[in-house]
Design an enzyme around this catalytic site. Structure first.
Site, PDB file in Angstrom:
ATOM      1  N   ILE A  95       0.380  -0.885   0.056  1.00 60.29           N
ATOM      2  CA  ILE A  95      -0.138  -0.310   0.093  1.00 60.29           C
ATOM      3  C   ILE A  95       0.774   1.147  -0.077  1.00 60.29           C
ATOM      4  O   ILE A  95       0.077   2.369  -0.274  1.00 60.29           O
ATOM      5  CB  ILE A  95      -1.056   0.156   1.214  1.00 60.29           C
ATOM      6  CG1 ILE A  95      -2.141   0.476   0.817  1.00 60.29           C
ATOM      7  CG2 ILE A  95      -0.371   0.554   2.328  1.00 60.29           C
ATOM      8  CD1 ILE A  95      -3.355   0.734   2.094  1.00 60.29           C
ATOM      9  N   HIS A 100       5.962 -12.083   5.986  1.00 59.99           N
ATOM     10  CA  HIS A 100       5.927 -11.716   4.739  1.00 59.99           C
ATOM     11  C   HIS A 100       7.274 -11.714   3.902  1.00 59.99           C
ATOM     12  O   HIS A 100       8.520 -11.025   4.595  1.00 59.99           O
ATOM     13  CB  HIS A 100       5.718 -10.263   4.172  1.00 59.99           C
ATOM     14  CG  HIS A 100       5.842  -9.333   5.484  1.00 59.99           C
ATOM     15  ND1 HIS A 100       5.410  -9.203   6.575  1.00 59.99           N
ATOM     16  CD2 HIS A 100       6.559  -8.190   5.198  1.00 59.99           C
ATOM     17  CE1 HIS A 100       5.788  -7.815   7.106  1.00 59.99           C
ATOM     18  NE2 HIS A 100       6.582  -6.872   6.365  1.00 59.99           N
TER      19      HIS A 100
HETATM   20  P1  AMP Z   1       7.356  -4.902   6.656  1.00 60.47           P
HETATM   21  O1  AMP Z   1       8.026  -3.300   7.083  1.00 60.47           O
HETATM   22  O2  AMP Z   1       8.590  -5.515   6.446  1.00 60.47           O
HETATM   23  O3  AMP Z   1       6.998  -5.273   8.273  1.00 60.47           O
HETATM   24  O4  AMP Z   1       6.273  -4.758   5.921  1.00 60.47           O
HETATM   25  C1  AMP Z   1       4.668  -4.159   6.262  1.00 60.47           C
HETATM   26  C2  AMP Z   1       4.581  -3.759   5.134  1.00 60.47           C
HETATM   27  O5  AMP Z   1       3.136  -4.268   5.230  1.00 60.47           O
HETATM   28  C3  AMP Z   1       4.549  -2.519   4.720  1.00 60.47           C
HETATM   29  O6  AMP Z   1       5.226  -2.223   3.582  1.00 60.47           O
HETATM   30  C4  AMP Z   1       3.374  -1.662   4.647  1.00 60.47           C
HETATM   31  O7  AMP Z   1       3.654  -0.063   3.787  1.00 60.47           O
HETATM   32  C5  AMP Z   1       2.392  -2.411   3.836  1.00 60.47           C
HETATM   33  N1  AMP Z   1       0.935  -2.379   4.636  1.00 60.47           N
HETATM   34  C6  AMP Z   1       0.151  -1.954   5.289  1.00 60.47           C
HETATM   35  N2  AMP Z   1      -0.591  -2.135   5.257  1.00 60.47           N
HETATM   36  C7  AMP Z   1      -0.950  -2.512   4.027  1.00 60.47           C
HETATM   37  C8  AMP Z   1      -1.920  -3.323   2.652  1.00 60.47           C
HETATM   38  N3  AMP Z   1      -3.330  -2.589   3.850  1.00 60.47           N
HETATM   39  N4  AMP Z   1      -2.373  -3.511   1.701  1.00 60.47           N
HETATM   40  C9  AMP Z   1      -0.880  -3.678   1.278  1.00 60.47           C
HETATM   41  N5  AMP Z   1       0.398  -3.631   2.339  1.00 60.47           N
HETATM   42  C10 AMP Z   1       0.165  -2.753   3.482  1.00 60.47           C
END
Ligand code: AMP
Ligand code: ZN
Length: 114
Positions: free
Chosen positions: A31, A100
């Site tokens: 996102i 992830h």
């Molecule tokens: P991390 O910082 O490695 O835990 O990555 C989490 C990722 O999730 C970040 O890059 C956010 O931008 C992404 N993220 C958070 N909420 C959403 C969402 N609703 N849809 C898609 N990506 C998201």
């Protein structure tokens, strides 16, 4: 886990821009992209991080990496190159504690990462 954002995406309760999926994992666009192409690959089951997936369900790690390869091909970044990132723990900038893989591409990457 009902209070986990990514579990809610798997359940279809939170919308996501799904790029690809297989039996064990789903890929959707981040996102807040930090590269021209930025998707996340997550296991359908909840694990806090990739190492926990490996410990409990090693086949799912393989499925995640296979899906990441499919995403890279679909996004047109497989030839030039891309980066797979698994931030693990708060000090590594993990902010969502459902495992992830980031699939990042579409620009040149620096090293070391910030
Ligand atoms: P991390 O910082 O490695 O835990 O990555 C989490 C990722 O999730 C970040 O890059 C956010 O931008 C992404 N993220 C958070 N909420 C959403 C969402 N609703 N849809 C898609 N990506 C998201
Ligand atoms: Zn979860």
């Amino acid at each position: 886990m009902s209070d986990c954002l990514f579990c809610r995406i798997v359940a279809g309760e939170v919308p996501a821009d799904v790029v690809a999926a297989n039996e064990s994992a789903i890929a959707f666009r981040d996102i807040t992209p930090v590269a021209p192409k930025h998707s996340l690959v997550i296991p359908r089951e909840h694990y806090a991080n990739l190492v926990e997936v490996a410990a409990a369900a090693p086949g799912t790690v393989t499925a995640m990496i296979q899906l990441a390869g499919e995403v890279a091909a679909a996004e047109g970044i497989a030839h030039d190159g891309y980066r797979l990132v698994a931030n693990t723990g708060a000090a590594a900038h993990q902010t969502v504690f459902h495992a992830h893989l980031h699939v990042l591409g579409g620009r040149s990457m620096g090293w070391p990462p910030g």
